[in-house]
Enzyme design. Structure first.
Site, short mmCIF file in Angstrom:
data_model
loop_
_atom_site.label_atom_id
_atom_site.label_comp_id
_atom_site.label_asym_id
_atom_site.label_seq_id
_atom_site.Cartn_x
_atom_site.Cartn_y
_atom_site.Cartn_z
N CYS A 28 0.84 -1.20 0.00
CA CYS A 28 0.00 0.00 0.00
C CYS A 28 0.87 1.25 0.00
O CYS A 28 0.60 2.21 -0.72
CB CYS A 28 -0.90 0.02 1.23
N CYS A 68 -10.09 42.65 3.44
CA CYS A 68 -9.44 41.98 4.57
C CYS A 68 -9.69 40.48 4.52
O CYS A 68 -8.79 39.67 4.75
CB CYS A 68 -9.97 42.53 5.90
N ASP A 94 36.58 18.73 14.36
CA ASP A 94 37.09 20.10 14.48
C ASP A 94 37.73 20.18 15.88
O ASP A 94 37.35 19.43 16.79
CB ASP A 94 35.94 21.08 14.36
N ASP A 111 31.51 25.50 11.06
CA ASP A 111 31.85 24.24 10.42
C ASP A 111 30.78 23.78 9.43
O ASP A 111 30.83 22.64 8.97
CB ASP A 111 32.07 23.15 11.47
#
Length: 819
Positions: free
Chosen positions: A19, A85, A502, A705
């Protein structure tokens, strides 16, 4: 295509993986959609919209017999003064990708909105109107949350099972009791007679099929007529074949060959009952797969103590607005994200970050909704509401990850796509073979074998194998402070050969300090610090803060810098009190033609100690070199050792000098170092490591990074409890502790192993039992697989897969925090 908006909606009528595949193909036919995936386990479809409309999506799913769930709500709208509006308000709502229809009534100030729930909810609609200039609030929400719908689904499944069971029990007793209970057959013959017994079975079985079992026909027959059969089609065919054969045997026995007049009403009834029982158990198990999200949602209190116009009142959380002042008593949950304006306390953020130690909070500190206050009282200003809160972002990230399709699922998807038609073909072939070669009564044997094949081969287990494990695994990861923003990261992380880090703020604390000052001129240390801190006052670099802190500790007065220029990856140039200052690396001194020989030995000594040498030149002459050290985090070495124990190599990428980088790498036991890398060179460094070692995970702070995180096969951002929306990362660690890297890898490995177990079971089950159901063992044993046993086995296969996935809920972190 690119630049589209992500959309998540809920799809109804999914009963098997086939399905989900057909729903995906229906959506693929809608122009302006990409990245489409349909998750059978949680009933959600994920896609990216470019120029498609919600109405197109709903129409395509409805035509495929898998309608999208719709909700209608009423919003009270203010600021409406004319028809224009109304038009603008309606346009603001209709611009949302999930809105099907929006009507705004000027007379009573109400907006009626019909939409596809998922990534859109009442809060999104309210915000759209408010931002358009028409403040609104929810008036009457007819929708239910996912947990409530799941409870309703379980309750309905339970009622169906009880109804089918009560109707089936007499049928089973009348037919099977005659075979297993001595004297039962004679008792039936002497009392009501066999014909009456069969009539009772016919009535009760028919009720089972048209009452609790009608869902199989309602969904399966249209799919069959569209030549796109699904699991419901298999059950409908199998049960109908047994019922039809038995009905002919009861009412028109002359149409059957001699000796073939037997009934299988009990098989039809028991098939439906057992499969409904399996679905009930599935619904209960699937409800538990989303428990982590529900626990997170449950963290947020329903009310907040809000100060407005000098009065403090309890308001529903939906009515809290950005800027409201909220008062928090000791022991209470933080109602919503905010910034402390008064008071001090300790906040338990473990439910968000996974860190057990409470965090001190005072004025200007951020607090996160759902966390728990300690013994102090606080007042804070609301900074985010609705979908913008940290908790909402976390829930959204988990839901996005849970909706993903992993590459490992590709094979299952290809099999499921053709599985049901193949099963029907196998069932027809089985019937033909038995009719041609089988012993008497051949029609009976052919029926039993054909129905057994149809029932036992329903591909539910294959469809549940991957998504349930992803749902439970990512939910458990979130509880441990690891957010998988992208589901695919689960598999890629399991394949990682190297993890690159890092340095600053990742392996180290990210708060460097000045440890040593070596002078080359007549000035004193205080004079140098005075001018250097003035020059650095406009810099955002951590080293600038270290120099400022050193000056502050000595109590020197800091003048104003007249000019300032930052040179990325090198340092700064500034003018202070008429002096030209150049502050930065040796590369900057070389660029500015400043001789550094006088302090070469001092700089080398600093590098050997793992410290960064920062040169200070005044009016073109070298004045000093500062030693700046950034202490490594307490768990960094343990994390590196844990990765090595898993056979994963490690690397460090940093802008520091080679000597400094090598010193830190040696201290931590890191395998490879990429030093003196400029900010724009990190991507190249990551790419070089990928080419050398293979699949790479990069760990950074998620700010500077971002390019490297995006380049890596898996980007892991070291976040905080208040900053989780790091777009470049695939995985976010909610705490700053690197143990999250090890836990993320371990969770990835265990989840993928669980998925492979599920896929193996699902494939092996069908591969082994389809031949058994077809009667391959009959020549050797003289026995055939009963359709009732086939239905039971099919239901149990799905329950097994779900139960195996739920084991992931009990996973413990591979490394515990040090806090």
């Amino acid at each position: 295509m690119s630049g589209g908006a992500g959309l998540r909606i809920e799809v109804q009528g999914l009963s098997c993986a086939g399905c989900a595949g057909r729903a995906e193909r229906a959506l693929s036919g809608v122009p302006g959609l990409s990245d489409i995936s349909v998750n059978f386990a949680n009933g959600q479809a994920h896609m990216v919209l470019h120029d498609a409309r919600a109405t197109d999506i709903a129409r395509a799913l409805r035509a495929a017999n898998y309608p999208a769930r719709e909700e209608t709500i009423s919003l009270t709208v203010s600021g409406l003064s004319c028809a224009s509006c109304v038009a603008r308000a309606e346009a603001a709502l209709n611009a949302l990708p999930a809105v099907l229809e929006a009507r705004v009534n000027l007379a009573n100030g109400t907006a009626y909105v019909r939409y596809l729930p998922g990534s859109t909810d009442a809060g999104v609609l309210v915000r759209a109107l408010t931002e358009a200039g028409y403040p609104s609030r929810m008036k009457d929400d007819h929708g239910e949350d996912q947990a409530a719908r799941r409870r309703a689904e379980i309750g309905q499944a339970r009622r169906q099972v009880w109804t089918a069971g009560l109707l089936t029990l007499p049928v089973f007793a009348l037919e099977m009791g005659s075979h297993v209970i001595p004297g039962m057959h004679a008792l039936i013959m002497d009392t009501i007679g066999m014909t009456t017994s069969w009539l009772v079975q016919f009535v009760l079985t028919t009720l089972v099929l048209i009452w609790p079992g009608r869902q199989f026909y309602r969904l399966g027959v249209p799919a069959l007529l569209k030549v796109a059969p699904d699991m419901n089609s298999l059950v409908a065919l199998g049960a109908s074949a047994a019922w039809a054969y038995s009905t002919v045997a009861l009412f028109l026995p002359a149409f059957l060959p001699q000796g073939s007049s037997a009934v299988y009403f009990e098989a039809a009834a028991v098939i439906v009952t057992l499969i409904l029982t399996g679905r009930w158990l599935e619904a209960r198990a699937k409800g538990r797969t989303g428990a982590a999200i529900q626990r997170l949602i449950g963290l947020q209190p329903r009310t907040a103590r809000v100060e407005r116009k000098g009065n403090i009142t309890d308001l529903p959380i939906e009515e809290v607005a950005v800027g409201d002042i909220i008062h928090l008593r000791p022991g209470e949950k933080v109602a919503i994200d905010g910034e402390v304006v008064e008071g001090s306390s300790y906040i338990d953020e473990s439910m968000i970050t996974g860190e057990p130690a409470p965090v001190a909070k005072g004025p200007s500190d951020a607090v996160v909704g759902g966390t728990v206050n300690g013994a102090g009282a606080l007042s804070f200003r609301a900074t985010a509401v609705g979908h913008d809160t940290v908790l909402a972002q976390i829930v959204s990230m988990i839901e996005e990850a849970q909706g993903a399709k992993l590459p490992v699922q590709a094979l299952a998807d290809r099999v499921v796509r053709i599985f049901v038609p193949v099963v029907i073909a196998i069932a027809l072939l089985t019937v033909a073979v038995w009719l041609i070669l089988g012993p008497q009564p051949v029609l009976t044997h052919a029926l039993v074998a054909g129905v057994s094949v149809l029932i036992i081969a329903c591909p539910c287990a294959m469809g549940l194998a991957t998504p349930t494990s992803i749902m439970v695994g990512t939910g458990r990861a979130a509880e441990l402070g690891v957010l998988f923003r992208k589901g695919e990261a689960l598999q890629r992380l399991d394949e990682a050969q190297i993890v690159a880090f890092d340095k600053t703020g990742t392996l180290t604390r990210g708060k460097p300090e000045v440890t040593r000052i070596s002078l080359a001129a007549e000035q004193t240390e205080d004079d140098i610090l005075r001018l250097a801190s003035a020059a650095q006052s406009k810099s955002e670099h951590p080293i600038a803060r270290a120099i400022e802190d050193a000056a502050a500790r000595r109590g020197v007065d800091i003048p104003q810098a007249k000019t300032f220029q930052a040179i990325a990856g090198h340092g700064i140039i500034a003018e202070v009190e008429g002096h030209a200052l150049v502050i930065g690396s040796a590369r900057l001194m070389t660029r500015e033609a400043i001789e550094t020989g006088a302090l070469t030995d001092a700089a080398q000594s600093l590098a050997a100690a793992g410290q960064t040498a920062i040169y200070i030149a005044i009016d073109g002459k070298l004045a000093a070199v500062f030693g700046v050290a950034d202490a490594v985090k307490p768990t960094s070495r343990a994390v590196i050792e844990a990765l090595h124990a898993k056979g994963i190599k490690t690397a460090m990428i940093t802008g520091d000098s080679t000597a400094t980088a090598q010193s830190i790498a040696q201290e931590l036991g890191i395998d490879h170092v990429e030093a003196e890398v400029l900010p724009d060179g990190k991507v190249a460094a990551v790419r070089a490591l990928q080419e050398r070692f293979g699949v790479l995970a990069f760990v950074g702070d998620g700010i500077n990074d971002a390019p490297a995180l995006a380049q890596a096969d898996v980007g892991i951002a070291v976040g905080t409890g208040t900053d989780v929306a790091i777009e470049a990362a695939d995985v976010v660690l909610m705490s700053g502790d690197l143990i999250g890297v090890v836990n993320a890898l371990d969770l990835s490995h265990r989840t993928l192993r669980n998925i492979r177990q599920n896929l193996f079971w699902a494939f092996a089950y069908n591969a082994a039992l389809i031949p058994v159901a077809a009667g391959v063992l009959y020549p050797a044993t003289g026995t055939m697989l009963s359709p009732m046993l086939a239905a039971g086995a099919m239901a149990l296969s799905s329950v097994f897969v779900l139960s195996n996935a739920l084991r992931l809920k009990r996973l413990h972190p591979a490394m515990e925090g040090t806090a």
